[in-house]
Enzyme design. Sequence first.
Site, mmCIF file in Angstrom:
data_model
loop_
_atom_site.group_PDB
_atom_site.id
_atom_site.type_symbol
_atom_site.label_atom_id
_atom_site.label_comp_id
_atom_site.label_asym_id
_atom_site.label_seq_id
_atom_site.Cartn_x
_atom_site.Cartn_y
_atom_site.Cartn_z
ATOM 1 N N LYS A 156 0.365 0.113 -1.702
ATOM 2 C CA LYS A 156 -1.068 -0.596 -1.696
ATOM 3 C C LYS A 156 -1.179 -1.626 -2.718
ATOM 4 C CE LYS A 156 -2.413 0.147 -5.226
ATOM 5 N NZ LYS A 156 -2.139 -0.397 -6.562
ATOM 6 N N TYR A 214 -8.384 2.265 -5.214
ATOM 7 C CA TYR A 214 -8.545 3.685 -5.319
ATOM 8 C C TYR A 214 -9.948 4.193 -5.265
ATOM 9 C CZ TYR A 214 -3.439 4.037 -7.001
ATOM 10 O OH TYR A 214 -2.114 3.821 -6.986
#
Length: 368
Positions: A136, A221
């Site tokens: 990510k 996140y």
Amino acid sequence: MGTRRDFLGKMSLTALSLPILYSPTSLFAACEQPYDGPMLRVAIMGLGSYGTRVAKAMVDCKRAKLVGVISGTPSKILKWQATYDIPQKNCYNYDDFDAIKDNPDIDAVYIITPNALHCEQAIRVAKAGKHVICEKPMAINAEEAERMVNACKDAKVKLLVGYRMHFEPKTVEVIRMRQAGEFGQPKFFQGQSGFVMGNPNQWRLDKELSGGGAMMDIGIYSINGARYMLGEEPIWITAQETKTDPVKFKEGIDETITFQMGFPSGAVASCLSTYAMNHLDRFYMTGEKGWVEMRPSTGYGPIKGRTHKGELLQPHITHQTLQMDGMAQLIFEDVQPLVPVDGEEGLRDMKIIDAIYKAVKTGGKVDL
Ligand code: NAD
């Protein structure tokens, strides 16, 4: 890091004392059994700090094994070969790794390089006929992410994103509770994701390599967390940026962004993404019947959390070990985590990041 025996021991304890939470053919249950099925043979691309962490964690994997490397630094390759017993024929550099297509001993490549390199590297791996696991953020915008999804579809290989929290036991329990209605209708999520960025000369502060600032790196996140804690996709975004150090955080590198998201049910999220404050790793969600607070919520662990029913007691197991075993199960047995880790999941986050940057620029509400 624990040994494999510790790992399996903890698993046994979990299975004895707690319900199996992951999925009917869960990794937790599967770890109880001796395993003689296929091993996911992985080459890591990018032997930096997170690549090193993943490699160490994979030593304890039951279903996945590090068998190859792709790096631009010959000395690192030699070191990794010695540490992980990697044969010369499984070592590549950034120019020659397309030849991996002729290597039958590698199933997947795990891309752990700077963000802006992911798209092109993933497409090359897909064209070589290998499964793609990508860190990510999967890309630096939705357009790139979409190209990656299509390339992997065309090549008939899996595209998985390194969303390690989707395999983390306390997080999985919270998602299970939410799905089971134990919080009632989720109403509000608060996500705080940030730390003080150190070294000003690293690629994370170079837009050409990072694609953006804290949002790409840590704010993601809170975006992903809002989605799995609330169980919905946002339909609008508002966002505001503040910058206290324009020398360190140049144009295109966001230092601090606060953002809000609205969801179809009427639930709302309020989040903070920053490279300028420490002690920010917290999720809070409240629903009509209950609540959960996780702090830390996405660090390497142990994750801590409590709900209206009490403390979350699931064990800490190295996230990347669980993730890689879980991804092997997904690839070989089609066992899906409660929240997906596929390219479409990564693409959803990239669309939200695009919308956040647009909202910062325009000062208005952006519909998704
Ligand atoms: P890092 O700087 O420690 O490592 C990056 C690696 O890429 C280095 O080995 C470097 O040599 C290599 N590289 C290849 N081409 C490069 C180039 N042109 N410029 C610079 N480096 C190049 O970074 P990292 O912390 O390992 O992060 C790598 C990726 O992993 C990022 O996408 C990051 O977001 C992700 N990450 C994920 C987690 C997680 O918890 N899932 C944690 C940390 C990092």
